[in-house]
Structure formats: structure tokens, C-alpha cells
Design a protein around this motif. Sequence first.
Motif, PDB file in Angstrom:
ATOM      1  N   TRP A 223       0.819  -1.202   0.000  1.00 31.66           N
ATOM      2  CA  TRP A 223       0.000   0.000   0.000  1.00 31.66           C
ATOM      3  C   TRP A 223       0.863   1.266   0.000  1.00 31.66           C
ATOM      4  N   ARG A 224       2.045   1.162   0.596  1.00 31.22           N
ATOM      5  CA  ARG A 224       2.901   2.349   0.698  1.00 31.22           C
ATOM      6  C   ARG A 224       3.338   2.836  -0.678  1.00 31.22           C
ATOM      7  N   HIS A 225       3.607   1.897  -1.606  1.00 26.97           N
ATOM      8  CA  HIS A 225       4.118   2.280  -2.915  1.00 26.97           C
ATOM      9  C   HIS A 225       3.151   1.940  -4.047  1.00 26.97           C
ATOM     10  N   SER A 226       1.910   1.558  -3.692  1.00 24.09           N
ATOM     11  CA  SER A 226       0.882   1.250  -4.703  1.00 24.09           C
ATOM     12  C   SER A 226       1.406   0.250  -5.731  1.00 24.09           C
ATOM     13  N   THR A 227       2.049  -0.797  -5.234  1.00 20.57           N
ATOM     14  CA  THR A 227       2.640  -1.820  -6.100  1.00 20.57           C
ATOM     15  C   THR A 227       1.968  -3.163  -5.846  1.00 20.57           C
ATOM     16  N   THR A 228       1.627  -3.864  -6.896  1.00 22.38           N
ATOM     17  CA  THR A 228       1.048  -5.200  -6.766  1.00 22.38           C
ATOM     18  C   THR A 228       1.822  -6.186  -7.624  1.00 22.38           C
ATOM     19  N   TRP A 229       1.873  -7.417  -7.181  1.00 22.25           N
ATOM     20  CA  TRP A 229       2.486  -8.489  -7.952  1.00 22.25           C
ATOM     21  C   TRP A 229       1.869  -9.809  -7.515  1.00 22.25           C
ATOM     22  N   THR A 230       2.087 -10.859  -8.282  1.00 24.04           N
ATOM     23  CA  THR A 230       1.502 -12.159  -7.964  1.00 24.04           C
ATOM     24  C   THR A 230       2.585 -13.155  -7.615  1.00 24.04           C
ATOM     25  N   LYS A 231       2.182 -14.151  -6.846  1.00 27.17           N
ATOM     26  CA  LYS A 231       3.092 -15.215  -6.427  1.00 27.17           C
ATOM     27  C   LYS A 231       2.346 -16.535  -6.509  1.00 27.17           C
ATOM     28  N   ASP A 232       2.927 -17.520  -7.173  1.00 22.23           N
ATOM     29  CA  ASP A 232       2.354 -18.853  -7.261  1.00 22.23           C
ATOM     30  C   ASP A 232       3.077 -19.775  -6.293  1.00 22.23           C
ATOM     31  N   VAL A 233       2.311 -20.493  -5.487  1.00 18.62           N
ATOM     32  CA  VAL A 233       2.870 -21.461  -4.548  1.00 18.62           C
ATOM     33  C   VAL A 233       2.258 -22.820  -4.862  1.00 18.62           C
ATOM     34  N   THR A 234       3.068 -23.772  -5.242  1.00 17.35           N
ATOM     35  CA  THR A 234       2.560 -25.086  -5.631  1.00 17.35           C
ATOM     36  C   THR A 234       1.939 -25.801  -4.439  1.00 17.35           C
ATOM     37  N   VAL A 235       1.090 -26.765  -4.734  1.00 10.57           N
ATOM     38  CA  VAL A 235       0.443 -27.533  -3.673  1.00 10.57           C
ATOM     39  C   VAL A 235       1.472 -28.273  -2.813  1.00 10.57           C
ATOM     40  N   PRO A 236       2.491 -28.940  -3.388  1.00 11.09           N
ATOM     41  CA  PRO A 236       3.513 -29.564  -2.527  1.00 11.09           C
ATOM     42  C   PRO A 236       4.231 -28.559  -1.628  1.00 11.09           C
TER      43      PRO A 236
END
Length: 271
Positions: A223-236
Amino acid sequence: MARHRQNIANTRPLDLMTCSGGTLFLPRAYSELLDRWEQMEENLVDRARTCSRCSAQGPRWGGWRTQTPLGYVTLCPPCSGATFQRYTGHLRGVMYDSRRMRGTRADDYLCRLCAETRAAAWDHCHDHGYLRGPLCGSCNTFEGKSAPRHFLEEKEGAALHLLECRGCLEARTLPGRYHVGIVQKHLETTERHRLRSRPCRRQPWARHVELAHGAHRFELECWRHSTTWTKDVTVPDTLALVRDFVDQALAAQPGTVTVPAQAALGTTTRA
């Protein structure tokens, strides 16, 4: 017509009011009625927060009220502890729907989590079916209805209570609905976006987006820098994080020895 639906103390006083010089006046008899109503309400609240055994004063709203076959009574934590049995885990490994459970009353015991009031129900693991222990209505509702992450973070002993399920303990896991919350907390603790040559010091907020193609996708936001990104975490990797969380919870319990299960995450980041 709207004015006739307004009320004070379940009465409709507006027709009795008179206005003089910008001030509203009520008949003296009606004012005395309101005063008596307020005093009666205060007396009822005081009675509801007073322990019926030792007369100690509890919190103004709720807290010490506990259900009995004859209705609700108020018992302070010490009096509850002296009145009801403490659950010692003697039913660990018993299935919730077994014949043995049908004749065992939860309200003979003190709540296993808060240890302050009488239990109201037997809590059990919906994934494996094993009994976990007796809980009061408040703790049982918190476990079943609150966000799983909030239950783990805000209720002391929550993880160990969930591990009273023999199936969860043997597999070193928690019920499936808790997995996303554990990964969210991990990502918020470890993930940072970069500001030029250094990582941001602000902890991001993680939101679960979807489970697709064998991976949980999270959207992280600073929120401080209005930055978003995604992260994928596998089921294992998710299961490895849950196992590590379980091992840490067990290791914090005196006299428990566990094998660490920390695994490197093979995650994928998308800016």
C-alpha cells in the motif's frame, strides 16, 4: 407516518413532546418512567455480570455467562474451573460419530481453549473425523466461523487444539481450510518488492486469488508504494509450509521433539 414508528424504551413519546424556545419537553411522569427503565436495565446487567458463586464482578457484556440444564448462570473463571472437569485428552483418537461419544457429555467439562467457561459441544476435525475436545459456544463458533488465519493468530493454543485430531497429528498437517492462511502469513513475512537496488521494508498484504494447475496464486500489494504483484505457490510447497508450521507449534510445546520440515519453495513470481 415515520414519526409514529420512532420509539424510546419501546414507547412512542413524540406525541407527548412539546417545544419551547428550541427545547423539547416531556411530561414528568414519562421522564420518571424512562429513569426507572434505565435503572432496571442497569440492575439486570449487574446481575448478569456477577458470579453466582463468589459474587465477583465480570465484564459488562457477556464473558462469564455459561449455559446449564436450568438456564444461563454467571461463573467467573476460578469458579468454573472448580465446578467443571478439565479435559485431559483421554478421548484422543476417538471418532466423533462413534458409539463411545454418544454417552459422553461435553458440558461436564471446562472449555479446552479458553479454560474460563463450561463447554457446550465436542469439537472435531471435519477432514479426518477425530475428536479434538470440548469447547464453549464462543470458542466453537470462533473455530468454525472465523477466518482460519484469525483463529490461528488470535486464539492461544489454537494450533495445538487442532492437532488433537489424530489424523492431523500423524500427517503433521492441519485441516485443508487452514492451508491458505498459513501461506498468506508466510508470504507477508518473507516477500518484498524491490525499490531500485534494495527491497521495500514494508510488509505487503497477500490475497488468495485462485487454485489452478496445481498452484495457489496470491496477489500481493504494498500500500505504501501502490505496487502489486503475484506469487504462485505449488500444492507440494503449500503442504511443506503447513508441515513446518505444525512442527514449530509442536516444538513450542514442552517435552515435544519434532523433525524440522522446512523446505525451499519452488515458487514463481509474476510482476
